[in-house]
Scaffold this active site. Structure first.
Site, mmCIF file in Angstrom:
data_model
loop_
_atom_site.group_PDB
_atom_site.id
_atom_site.type_symbol
_atom_site.label_atom_id
_atom_site.label_comp_id
_atom_site.label_asym_id
_atom_site.label_seq_id
_atom_site.Cartn_x
_atom_site.Cartn_y
_atom_site.Cartn_z
ATOM 1 N N CYS A 1 1.158 -15.795 -0.445
ATOM 2 C CA CYS A 1 1.172 -15.269 -1.814
ATOM 3 C C CYS A 1 1.744 -13.858 -1.906
ATOM 4 O O CYS A 1 1.449 -13.124 -2.844
ATOM 5 C CB CYS A 1 -0.235 -15.310 -2.404
ATOM 6 S SG CYS A 1 -0.848 -16.977 -2.730
ATOM 7 N N GLY A 2 2.533 -13.450 -0.920
ATOM 8 C CA GLY A 2 3.270 -12.198 -1.060
ATOM 9 C C GLY A 2 2.701 -10.980 -0.373
ATOM 10 O O GLY A 2 3.159 -9.858 -0.632
#
Length: 654
Positions: free
Chosen positions: A293-294
């Site tokens: 998710c980054g």
């Protein structure tokens, strides 16, 4: 309450070694003179008996002790190539490793905590009773290393001497696993005894990949013995299932923080990075996000990168919240890593100078790795995790096979990254944390930034993450509730973990409380009055969101109050966007920061309903939810289900 050293020690029960004399006798029988001499420099009795029992259980033909010397590291790398676990690539010091085709992520359905009869675990965790685990490990791991060399390494999860660091042993037949450990963790062979004495714990990780016979694939298991701080991994190849100093030992660290270090320490699934602000100051962030998710992208936006995945956090004697990265390197997802969004990482991956282990990417005929989203021309054929690959290849179900697996990885030392602050990363005092962030994959609800009004609301933000399932977990799909980015790694009941969070962030010992904020990079046009799944932002916007938080944490900007927290003002963001040479129209700001009341209330209802099914969840959480709901409903009664920023400002000023 978790009780350490309760129940039988499965490794000792199977190995049968109970004394140091027995251990040394076994070492003398199994080791050549060189490796016997290496082992003799380790004097901690508990560690030596654990090693001896691993040898007795697995029955390897030979032993290699990894001291972390340059000679040993080179030997292990060459062993891995000779064995075939890795293959050399065109670029100097780059190798490729392929995991089993069916094991391209964490095998969540085959991962379990070893528990005692009366021991509670998270409702979202799998568990196996101690006697059942004993029988399975005895059956599958007895003699599993016959015909193989067993490698033994001594590492630290964090800088030597740091309050949050934990010593751990890696015992494995996999040269790839030990090679990865040498890049990801600090080898502390010469300091191991002192570190175990300082901390009071020794973590043991035992792994063998077994054979490549497909009949063994259903037998793969990852067991974590919470009481004895020991992991067992069998028939597995993917690093997330084998290099258990990472997520396996992270689970133990979460347990220790929750039950033995309450109010003083946390163990989190967070990046650590610093961002330079006005006047040359550096503000340090710790940020949580589920895998995929980054986190890595966000961490590397900082000017002073420290870590992209895990954080050990504590309150120092001066009341400052500090953190260290348990790791020394990066085991990062490469899908969509490209020069536009990740220039510093791409330099390591595409220019000579860094040692890199690639996994599950496409290798072309020139021995060059390729992956989905790299922004370069993709070859029409090559070798990947499925074997021969060609454009248009499909699997047995007719589904297209991508050139690289969505969970394909690169492993490298953090020191290769240009913005890595090695001095701070290795400082046992830890980095002073001023900002804590929480994010997931939220396409339709929360604005890009929401800052909590107080620690209780901050904890509630962390407890209320919604995420899309990612390729890091085999067999998981869809959008799902993920309370805490740390959720997959919380062994005990979520209520216990949450109670520890409320206690920590409300502790009177903290003299300078960090601000706590929600981040969301995944809002779409379709969710904000437009069409499609295109994101409202892009990767480089992350620098603006962090830049605003840096200013806010230092009192340089103020914010707009809403029921769910504080949001930025347009002009402050516009100035920051100009700093990255990007226009930021008022219309885009309005789309991103308007509150869609019904969506937010549905999100609160979803979380509240789920948490009410669990026992002993702190009442503070429900108080936060109720206060937010009440405020949102009042806004809706006055302005309708979509409340603009102008209306939010008007509501505050009345």
């Amino acid at each position: 309450m978790l009780e350490l050293k309760k129940g039988i020690n499965i490794l000792a029960e199977i190995g049968g070694i109970t004394t140091l004399d027995e251990a040394h006798a076994l070492f003398a029988k199994k080791c050549d003179q060189e490796n016997l001499a290496k082992l003799k420099k380790i004097t901690n009795g508990e560690a030596l008996i654990q090693i001896a029992n691993a040898i007795a259980m697995m029955q390897p033909d030979s032993i290699f002790v990894n001291t972390g010397s340059e000679a040993d590291k080179l030997t292990i790398r060459q062993m891995s190539i000779t064995k075939g676990e890795e293959q050399p690539l065109a670029m100097k010091d780059h190798t490729i490793h392929f995991d089993y085709e069916k094991e391209q992520g964490r095998v969540v359905d085959k991962t379990a905590y070893i528990t005692n009869e009366d021991e509670e675990t998270s409702v979202m965790a799998r568990k196996i009773l101690r006697n059942e685990a004993y029988e399975y490990v005895k059956t599958e791991m007895s003699g599993i290393a016959k015909g193989k060399c067993l490698l033994i390494g001594f590492f630290s999860r964090g800088p030597i001497g740091a309050k949050g660091s934990l010593p751990a042993m890696e015992i494995t037949t996999s040269t790839y696993v030990m090679h990865s450990a040498n890049l990801l963790y600090r080898n502390v062979y010469h300091h191991f005894d002192a570190e175990v004495e300082r901390v009071g714990y020794v973590i043991t990780n035992v792994h063998s990949e077994g054979t490549s016979d497909p009949a063994n694939f259903p037998k793969m298991r990852v067991f974590m013995d919470r009481s004895w701080l020991t992991t067992f991994s069998m028939h597995c190849t993917y690093a997330g299932n084998t290099l258990l100093m990472k997520k396996g030992n992270h689970r133990f660290a979460v347990d220790l923080a929750t039950y033995y270090q309450k109010e003083s320490q946390l163990s989190e699934h967070m990046f650590i990075t610093g961002l330079k602000g006005p006047g040359g100051r550096t503000t340090y962030f710790a940020g949580a996000a589920p895998s995929g998710c980054g986190k890595t992208t966000t961490a590397m936006v900082g000017t002073d990168f420290i870590g992209d995945d895990l954080a050990q956090i504590w309150i120092d004697d001066d009341g400052i919240v500090r953190a260290v990265n348990p790791e020394f390197g990066i085991f990062g997802i490469v899908e969509d890593v490209n020069r536009e969004g990740d220039p510093l990482l791409m330099k390591c991956l595409r220019e000579e100078g860094a040692e890199v282990i690639w996994s599950n990417v496409l290798i072309d005929e020139n021995r060059v790795p390729h992956w989905v989203g790299h922004g370069e021309e993709m070859p029409k054929k090559g070798i990947n995790y499925t074997g021969e690959w060609w454009e248009g290849k499909t699997d047995e179900n007719g589904k297209p096979v991508p050139p690289s697996n969505p969970n394909a990885r690169c492993t490298l030392l953090s020191t290769n990254i240009e913005n890595y602050n090695e001095k701070m990363a290795e400082d046992p005092k830890g980095a002073p944390i001023r900002v804590i962030t929480y994010s997931g994959r939220d396409s339709d609800t929360m604005p890009p930034i929401v800052v909590a009004k107080n620690p209780d609301q901050g904890v509630a933000i962390g407890a209320s993450i919604l995420s899309a399932a990612t390729a890091t977990e085999v067999g998981v799909s869809g959008v799902r509730r993920q309370p805490w980015a740390n959720e997959p790694f919380i062994p005990g009941p979520l209520a216990d973990y949450m109670d520890a969070q409320f206690l920590f962030f409300n502790s009177p010992k903290i003299k300078e409380k960090p601000i706590m904020a929600g981040l969301n990079y995944f809002l779409t046009y379709g969710a904000r009055g437009g069409e499609g799944k295109k994101l409202l932002g892009e990767k480089r916007d992350v620098k603006v969101w962090l830049g605003w938080l840096e200013l806010y944490a230092n009192g340089d900007v103020d914010a707009i109050e809403t029921p769910i927290g504080f949001i930025p003002k347009y002009n402050d963001l516009k100035t920051l966007f100009a700093g990255i040479d990007k226009a930021y129209p008022q219309e885009l700001y309005n789309k991103q920061f308007a509150l869609y009341i019904d969506n937010i209330i549905r999100r609160i209802d979803l979380q509240e309903e789920a948490y009410k099914k669990e026992q002993n969840v702190p009442e503070k959480l429900f108080e936060v939810y109720e206060e937010e709901r009440s405020g949102l409903e009042a806004l809706k009664a006055k302005y309708g289900s979509i409340v603009s920023v102008e209306e939010l400002i008007e509501a505050v000023n009345q």
